[in-house]
Each structure stands twice: as structure tokens, then as C-alpha cells.
Design a protein around this motif. Structure first.
Motif, short mmCIF file in Angstrom:
data_model
loop_
_atom_site.label_atom_id
_atom_site.label_comp_id
_atom_site.label_asym_id
_atom_site.label_seq_id
_atom_site.Cartn_x
_atom_site.Cartn_y
_atom_site.Cartn_z
N GLU A 1 26.24 69.55 -4.48
CA GLU A 1 25.51 70.81 -4.66
C GLU A 1 24.14 70.72 -3.98
N TRP A 2 23.87 71.65 -3.10
CA TRP A 2 22.58 71.71 -2.42
C TRP A 2 22.28 73.16 -2.05
N ARG A 3 21.00 73.43 -1.84
CA ARG A 3 20.60 74.81 -1.53
C ARG A 3 19.26 74.78 -0.79
N ASN B 1 18.71 69.63 -4.10
CA ASN B 1 19.98 68.91 -4.08
C ASN B 1 20.18 68.17 -5.39
N GLU B 2 21.45 68.01 -5.76
CA GLU B 2 21.77 67.30 -6.99
C GLU B 2 21.73 65.79 -6.76
N ASP C 1 18.75 66.02 -10.54
CA ASP C 1 18.57 67.13 -9.62
C ASP C 1 17.10 67.26 -9.26
#
Length: 204
Positions: free
Chosen positions: A52-54, A73-74, A189
Motif C-alpha cells: 500500500e502506497w500513495r 507507504n505502509e 505506516d
């Protein structure tokens, strides 16, 4: 991946540093992402869709103006890197490039939870290995195929400047690619912010 001591020797480069023309490129994300693309990578034991990243423009923090780039990012896998990348137009030639980026961390920590990663080169990064090794900054390495750094975040509460120099080989391209992001070191996170990016080129 650049490691300490992995220097490409300059051959036949003569002359002296030219006068800097001021910043070749500046970015504060006030107008959104524009030409910035986004990418990520993680080790082969994890499928990338499971990481999971954004990366997005945010008004939560800003070094200058009202916006910055939010990088999340996790940390569940103790691995993974995500970055934003964009092209920068240049004239072919040989340069000393100075790249400065402001990174925001939530607090100061004695543990290395994330590394800042920054890269400038003739090709965009495709994998984590395309950034320098941990602790490497190309300022002291002489001429290298690309410039960059990978240095710890969480060294300050709030904004902290990260900078490297890159002595380029003779460039035949008219485009360089600038990438900025974070790399996971420790569980948990984490969101960091990026702002006030400048690239200065001086002819050699």
C-alpha cells in the motif's frame, strides 16, 4: 545501485565550472502534479499490488506556499519504495548538478524508519536498486552515471533539507529525470511531505 566507492572516473573532461544560470528547475506543487508520474517497487517476496502506497498533492503541510507532495507507504513488509518522477529539459553537455529537496517528518526519532530517496539521471528509475544504496550521497563520488542520495528521515521534527551534487558524464540527451520518494526501513505506516525542490546546473 550506487555504492560508496563506486565511482566512474572522468576521462578527458576539461575546463572549469561555468556560471550557474540560477535554478534550472523549481517545484512547489502549487499547481498540482503536472508532469509528475508515480511509481513503486518492493522485493520479489511481495506482490506489488499488496504493497500500500500513495503519492498526491496535499495542503496538510507546506514548506513554501500552501501545498506539498504527500508520500505515504505502509511498513508491514519492512520493505518497499515509492517515488514521483518527472522529466526536466536540458541542453546536451557536461554539468555539475545541485539538487535540493525539503522533506517533512512528523518527529525526530533515534530509529531509522524511512530513508529519503532522490535521483537525477538520463533514465527514470524502474526499481529500488536504481536509487543509491543506504547512506550514499553522490556529492563526494565524482563523475557517476546518475546523481542521488538515500539518507535517513526522522532526523528532525518538521522540515529538513536534503541535498546532493552530481558530476555528469557528457550528456547527449536533452532530458533528465528527477525522482523523489521514500523507502521503508522499519515497520509502521508513515507519511512524509516533499516541497521546495530545486535543480541547479552549472556547465563544466
Amino acid at each position: 545501485m550506487l555504492r560508496a566507492g563506486a565511482v566512474v572516473t572522468a576521462s578527458g573532461v576539461a575546463g572549469c565550472l561555468g556560471t550557474s544560470r540560477g535554478p534550472t528547475f523549481e517545484e512547489g506543487f502549487e499547481d498540482g502534479l503536472g508532469e509528475w508520474g508515480r511509481d513503486a517497487a518492493i522485493g520479489p517476496e511481495v506482490d506489488l499490488p499488496d504493497f500500500e502506497w500513495r503519492i498526491e498533492v496535499s495542503t496538510e503541510q507546506a514548506h513554501d506556499g500552501e501545498r506539498s507532495l504527500s508520500v505515504f507507504n505502509e511498513g508491514d513488509y519492512d520493505d518497499g519504495t515509492c517515488w514521483a518522477v518527472r522529466p526536466i529539459s536540458v541542453a546536451p553537455g557536461s554539468y555539475t548538478a545541485t539538487v535540493t529537496v525539503e522533506f517533512w517528518s512528523e518527529s525526530e526519532s533515534f530509529n531509522t524508519l524511512r530513508d529519503a530517496v532522490v535521483r537525477l539521471g538520463p533514465e527514470p528509475p524502474q526499481a529500488e536498486e536504481d536509487f543509491p544504496s543506504p547512506g550514499v550521497n553522490t556529492t563526494a563520488l565524482g563523475q557517476t552515471p546518475y546523481g542521488g542520495l538515500r539518507e535517513p528521515l526522522w532526523l528532525a521534527d518538521g522540515w529538513r533539507a536534503y541535498q546532493f551534487e552530481w558530476t555528469t558524464p557528457a550528456l547527449s540527451t536533452d532530458t533528465l529525470y528527477l525522482a523523489v520518494g521514500t523507502s521503508v526501513i522499519w515497520e509502521g505506516d508513515s507519511t512524509h511531505y516533499v516541497d521546495a525542490i530545486t535543480v541547479e546546473l552549472s556547465e563544466v
